[in-house]
Scaffold this active site. Structure first.
Site, PDB file in Angstrom:
ATOM      1  CE1 TYR A   7     -37.026  39.383  60.098  1.00 20.14           C
ATOM      2  CE2 TYR A   7     -36.966  37.587  58.477  1.00 20.14           C
ATOM      3  CZ  TYR A   7     -36.747  38.894  58.677  1.00 20.14           C
ATOM      4  OH  TYR A   7     -36.123  39.600  57.805  1.00 20.14           O
ATOM      5  N   GLY A  12     -34.952  52.914  59.455  1.00 20.32           N
ATOM      6  CA  GLY A  12     -33.827  51.737  59.604  1.00 20.32           C
ATOM      7  C   GLY A  12     -32.615  52.005  58.578  1.00 20.32           C
ATOM      8  CB  ILE A  40     -28.927  39.980  52.175  1.00 17.78           C
ATOM      9  CG1 ILE A  40     -30.248  39.909  51.575  1.00 17.78           C
ATOM     10  CG2 ILE A  40     -28.235  41.387  51.531  1.00 17.78           C
ATOM     11  CD1 ILE A  40     -30.035  39.589  49.827  1.00 17.78           C
ATOM     12  CB  SER A  68     -37.909  38.283  54.621  1.00 19.29           C
ATOM     13  OG  SER A  68     -37.257  37.127  54.746  1.00 19.29           O
ATOM     14  CB  ALA A 126     -45.919  35.635  61.878  1.00 21.99           C
ATOM     15  CE  LYS A 161     -38.948  41.472  57.599  1.00 21.31           C
ATOM     16  NZ  LYS A 161     -38.684  42.738  57.385  1.00 21.31           N
ATOM     17  CG  ASN A 163     -34.391  49.065  55.693  1.00 19.02           C
ATOM     18  OD1 ASN A 163     -34.048  47.853  55.017  1.00 19.02           O
ATOM     19  ND2 ASN A 163     -33.748  49.405  56.762  1.00 19.02           N
TER      20      ASN A 163
HETATM   21  P1  NAP Z   1     -30.068  45.982  60.553  1.00 16.49           P
HETATM   22  O1  NAP Z   1     -28.487  46.144  60.033  1.00 16.49           O
HETATM   23  O2  NAP Z   1     -30.263  45.578  61.671  1.00 16.49           O
HETATM   24  O3  NAP Z   1     -30.599  47.459  60.201  1.00 16.49           O
HETATM   25  C1  NAP Z   1     -32.134  47.670  60.568  1.00 16.49           C
HETATM   26  C2  NAP Z   1     -32.153  49.054  61.273  1.00 16.49           C
HETATM   27  O4  NAP Z   1     -33.526  49.272  61.792  1.00 16.49           O
HETATM   28  C3  NAP Z   1     -30.900  49.125  62.331  1.00 16.49           C
HETATM   29  O5  NAP Z   1     -30.338  50.575  62.205  1.00 16.49           O
HETATM   30  C4  NAP Z   1     -31.903  49.290  63.542  1.00 16.49           C
HETATM   31  O6  NAP Z   1     -31.417  49.707  64.695  1.00 16.49           O
HETATM   32  C5  NAP Z   1     -33.237  50.078  62.993  1.00 16.49           C
HETATM   33  N1  NAP Z   1     -34.566  49.804  63.885  1.00 16.49           N
HETATM   34  C6  NAP Z   1     -34.698  48.579  64.752  1.00 16.49           C
HETATM   35  N2  NAP Z   1     -35.822  48.997  65.423  1.00 16.49           N
HETATM   36  C7  NAP Z   1     -36.035  50.094  65.116  1.00 16.49           C
HETATM   37  C8  NAP Z   1     -37.483  50.938  65.239  1.00 16.49           C
HETATM   38  N3  NAP Z   1     -38.435  50.819  66.437  1.00 16.49           N
HETATM   39  N4  NAP Z   1     -37.593  52.174  64.700  1.00 16.49           N
HETATM   40  C9  NAP Z   1     -36.595  52.443  63.642  1.00 16.49           C
HETATM   41  N5  NAP Z   1     -35.670  51.747  63.387  1.00 16.49           N
HETATM   42  C10 NAP Z   1     -35.452  50.588  63.951  1.00 16.49           C
HETATM   43  O7  NAP Z   1     -30.942  44.925  59.324  1.00 16.49           O
HETATM   44  P2  NAP Z   1     -30.741  44.756  57.993  1.00 16.49           P
HETATM   45  O8  NAP Z   1     -30.116  43.234  57.749  1.00 16.49           O
HETATM   46  O9  NAP Z   1     -29.981  45.874  57.220  1.00 16.49           O
HETATM   47  O10 NAP Z   1     -32.259  44.484  57.469  1.00 16.49           O
HETATM   48  C11 NAP Z   1     -32.897  45.700  56.865  1.00 16.49           C
HETATM   49  C12 NAP Z   1     -34.302  45.027  56.629  1.00 16.49           C
HETATM   50  O11 NAP Z   1     -33.991  43.938  55.473  1.00 16.49           O
HETATM   51  C13 NAP Z   1     -35.100  44.218  57.578  1.00 16.49           C
HETATM   52  O12 NAP Z   1     -36.623  44.673  57.300  1.00 16.49           O
HETATM   53  C14 NAP Z   1     -35.029  42.988  57.276  1.00 16.49           C
HETATM   54  O13 NAP Z   1     -35.984  42.148  58.258  1.00 16.49           O
HETATM   55  C15 NAP Z   1     -34.907  42.780  55.940  1.00 16.49           C
HETATM   56  N6  NAP Z   1     -34.178  41.520  55.747  1.00 16.49           N
HETATM   57  C16 NAP Z   1     -32.964  41.247  55.960  1.00 16.49           C
HETATM   58  C17 NAP Z   1     -32.455  39.950  55.375  1.00 16.49           C
HETATM   59  C18 NAP Z   1     -30.747  39.827  55.526  1.00 16.49           C
HETATM   60  O14 NAP Z   1     -30.367  38.892  55.155  1.00 16.49           O
HETATM   61  N7  NAP Z   1     -30.095  40.647  56.104  1.00 16.49           N
HETATM   62  C19 NAP Z   1     -33.165  39.294  54.571  1.00 16.49           C
HETATM   63  C20 NAP Z   1     -34.461  39.207  54.294  1.00 16.49           C
HETATM   64  C21 NAP Z   1     -34.731  40.618  54.865  1.00 16.49           C
HETATM   65  P3  NAP Z   1     -30.806  48.932  65.912  1.00 16.49           P
HETATM   66  O15 NAP Z   1     -29.578  48.652  65.470  1.00 16.49           O
HETATM   67  O16 NAP Z   1     -30.868  49.891  67.248  1.00 16.49           O
HETATM   68  O17 NAP Z   1     -31.865  47.810  66.220  1.00 16.49           O
END
Ligand code: NAP
Length: 245
Positions: A153, A10, A186, A140, A155, A157, A88
């Site tokens: 979500y 990702g 974030i 998370s 569960a 994490k 990720n």
């Molecule tokens: P994001 O911008 O949506 O990036 C996630 C990436 O993963 C996207 O490019 C997405 O593609 C890709 N993805 C989705 N399903 C996939 C699959 N089956 N196989 C391969 N890639 C896939 O999210 P982010 O905010 O950067 O989050 C990254 C990580 O940090 C996640 O694990 C999230 O739970 C965690 N996190 C984020 C926050 C926050 O505040 N943002 C807080 C705590 C934890 P698509 O766009 O096509 O779905």
């Protein structure tokens, strides 16, 4: 990091992209696996141009073992081995528990938890054979403290944190470390959409008084991935401005 190869799932955008850029800046070769194939390629190409490392952007769906195995074969052929895996890829499909649809439960558990297991299982085989490697899972804080509206979500994490500990125990004797980071709120495309009032409410829950940045997450991931964390395994570091203590 020079000479090491890192896979970031990702990693085409968001936090994963920031992690990929920082590891490249530190000298690592970068492989991005994402369902967004064009964006994975574009991000990988830009990182190669800006940081002078070898990169590869490839299509891989972390929920499908065959897709990950194919991407892994191509990566090993091209790079020889894999030293770092950052799990990720993750999504949200929020809603109150009693209204949540089964498909939203299944999708989130499948990408966020099963996906970590599938990628760990595949890449660990390469690392265990080499008797070295570092895996960092993106969990998370809601996996630790829960969050109304995020039953699926939180569960998933919490599951990632348990999986991190079990894989750390299983792989330790072969020199492979496994840790997690648990980001809080974030600043990403998701949180940019919040109203001033919503953001104010969030900030009041954070002792350090502001939202984190993708770079804050990347810095902790880079540390855990590096040899500077050689004596750390099975741990989860909260990157949340002190929300969870
Ligand atoms: P994001 O911008 O949506 O990036 C996630 C990436 O993963 C996207 O490019 C997405 O593609 C890709 N993805 C989705 N399903 C996939 C699959 N089956 N196989 C391969 N890639 C896939 O999210 P982010 O905010 O950067 O989050 C990254 C990580 O940090 C996640 O694990 C999230 O739970 C965690 N996190 C984020 C926050 C926050 O505040 N943002 C807080 C705590 C934890 P698509 O766009 O096509 O779905």
């Amino acid at each position: 990091m020079r000479g090491k190869t890192a896979v970031i799932t990702g990693g085409a955008r968001g936090i994963g992209e920031s992690i990929a850029k920082l590891l490249a800046k530190m000298g690592a070769n970068i492989i991005i696996w994402d369902v967004l194939e064009d964006q994975a390629r574009a991000t990988a190409d830009a990182i190669a141009r800006n940081h002078g490392v070898k990169t590869l952007g490839a299509a891989a769906d972390v929920t499908r073992e065959a897709s990950v195995e194919a991407a892994l074969d191509a990566a090993v052929k091209e790079f020889g081995g894999i030293d770092i895996l950052v799990n990720n890829a993750g999504v949200t499909r929020d809603g109150l528990l009693i209204r949540m649809k089964e498909e939203d439960w299944d999708l989130v558990l499948s990408i966020n938890l099963k996906g970590v297991w599938i990628c760990t299982k595949a890449v660990a085989r390469v690392m265990l054979k080499a008797r070295k490697g570092s895996i960092v899972n993106i969990a998370s804080v809601v996996g630790v403290m829960g969050n109304a509206g995020q039953a699926n979500y939180s569960a998933s994490k919490a599951g990632v944190i348990g999986l991190t500990k079990t894989s750390a125990r299983e792989f330790a004797a072969r020199g492979v470390r496994v840790n997690a980071v648990a980001p809080g709120f974030i600043r990403t495309a998701m949180t940019d959409k919040l109203s001033d009032e919503q953001r104010g409410r969030l900030q009041s829950m954070i002792p350090l008084g502001e939202l984190g940045t993708p770079d804050d997450v990347a810095d902790a991931v880079a540390f855990l991935a590096s040899d500077r964390a050689r004596y750390i395994t099975g741990q989860t570091i909260n990157i949340d401005g002190g929300m969870v203590m």
